[in-house]
Design an enzyme around this catalytic site. Structure first.
Site, PDB file in Angstrom:
ATOM      1  N   TYR A   6      45.700  42.390  52.591  1.00  0.00           N
ATOM      2  CA  TYR A   6      44.859  41.054  52.900  1.00  0.00           C
ATOM      3  C   TYR A   6      45.909  40.634  54.035  1.00  0.00           C
ATOM      4  O   TYR A   6      44.713  40.309  55.427  1.00  0.00           O
ATOM      5  CB  TYR A   6      43.810  40.361  52.337  1.00  0.00           C
ATOM      6  CG  TYR A   6      42.434  40.832  51.724  1.00  0.00           C
ATOM      7  CD1 TYR A   6      42.414  42.580  51.382  1.00  0.00           C
ATOM      8  CD2 TYR A   6      41.751  40.171  50.855  1.00  0.00           C
ATOM      9  CE1 TYR A   6      41.781  43.307  51.023  1.00  0.00           C
ATOM     10  CE2 TYR A   6      40.430  41.021  50.576  1.00  0.00           C
ATOM     11  CZ  TYR A   6      40.785  42.830  50.325  1.00  0.00           C
ATOM     12  OH  TYR A   6      39.516  42.715  49.155  1.00  0.00           O
ATOM     13  N   HIS A   8      43.948  46.657  42.731  1.00  0.00           N
ATOM     14  CA  HIS A   8      42.832  47.041  43.987  1.00  0.00           C
ATOM     15  C   HIS A   8      42.707  48.546  43.619  1.00  0.00           C
ATOM     16  O   HIS A   8      41.607  48.401  43.649  1.00  0.00           O
ATOM     17  CB  HIS A   8      43.759  46.883  45.164  1.00  0.00           C
ATOM     18  CG  HIS A   8      42.888  46.217  46.299  1.00  0.00           C
ATOM     19  ND1 HIS A   8      43.677  45.438  46.684  1.00  0.00           N
ATOM     20  CD2 HIS A   8      41.982  46.469  46.396  1.00  0.00           C
ATOM     21  CE1 HIS A   8      42.526  45.108  48.018  1.00  0.00           C
ATOM     22  NE2 HIS A   8      40.975  46.056  47.535  1.00  0.00           N
TER      23      HIS A   8
END
Length: 267
Positions: free
Chosen positions: A40, A98
């Site tokens: 991110y 992730h």
């Protein structure tokens, strides 16, 4: 045992000062679960917002995720140390892989490194994200189900992911649903709108309530204080069995997160 706060605040696509301000507002509004990730690019802003908030660190549940480039024996731990430095924390509450790797051998290595990160004290809990049933079965060959704090996957009324959810429930593995609004698509759905009108709440509140009543955690994102506040109302909403079923019936497998490296999804 510590539980993951059911309603969290997601930071996907929030960058720079927008990420900082949004996390600060979320904490002021009452959120105590903040979700970020290496990819991110906002761990530094998230960490600073938490540090600058009036909430003690031990009252905030912080999740971050290790990106695919770092799922190797050489890079995994170093990347986690970098995340902790950016977050200005000695430890996160939850560390996730992730995305699963393409083959079982490399996935096993990543899972072993995840365990190592917990053993080093870098995270209180560990888990996975975007894992299919096949990926989960590989994970259970490396660690017991009790070690997997959650599997964070896409769940919303247009992608109910029921097969995976049922498998996780049978195996005692908690699920966190991300992207609950399907990038806003479900908020314009007539069925959801009708239920919202009946309860005098927003469509977003209905969607989040539907997720919470399934026993999931969920991590909506927003940059507006009023939306953050209305999202928190979901914890007080009680939907009938018929309303829950009507929302679940909206499923059409409209997946939003499907990169070219994604696994073969469960039907």
């Amino acid at each position: 045992m510590q539980q993951i706060p059911p309603l969290g605040f997601g930071t996907f696509r929030l960058e720079h000062n927008v990420a900082y301000r949004s996390v600060k507002m979320a904490l002021e509004a009452g959120y105590r679960h903040i979700d970020t990730a290496q990819i991110y690019g906002n761990e530094r802003e998230v960490g600073q917002a938490i540090k600058d908030s009036e909430r003690p660190r031990d009252e905030i549940f912080v999740t971050t995720k290790v990106w695919t480039d770092n799922l190797t024996q050489e890079r995994f731990i170093l990347s986690v140390e970098d995340s902790l430095e950016k977050l200005q924390m000695a430890q996160v509450d939850l560390l996730l892989i992730h995305w699963p790797t393409a083959n079982n051998a490399s996935l096993r290595i990543a899972l072993e490194q995840l365990i190592r990160a917990k053993e080093k004290g870098y995270s209180r809990h560990i888990g996975v994200s975007n894992f299919t049933i096949a990926n989960m079965e590989t994970a259970l060959q490396v660690m017991p189900a009790s070690e997997i704090f959650t599997n964070q996957v896409e769940v919303h009324p247009y992608l109910t992911n029921q097969r995976l959810l049922h498998w996780c429930k049978r195996n005692g593995i908690h699920v966190t649903g991300y992207m609950p609004f399907a990038v806003g698509k479900v908020l314009n759905d007539a069925t959801i709108g009708g239920i919202a009108q009946k309860h005098g709440v927003s469509p977003a509140t209905v969607v989040l309530g539907w997720e919470l009543q399934q026993g999931l955690a969920t991590i909506p994102s927003s940059t507006r204080r009023e939306n953050m506040a209305s999202n928190l109302d979901a914890s007080r909403l009680v939907l009938s069995q018929d309303e829950m079923a009507a929302i679940t019936h909206l499923n059409n497998n409209d997946r939003q997160a499907d990169p070219d490296f994604a696994p073969d999804w469960d039907a």
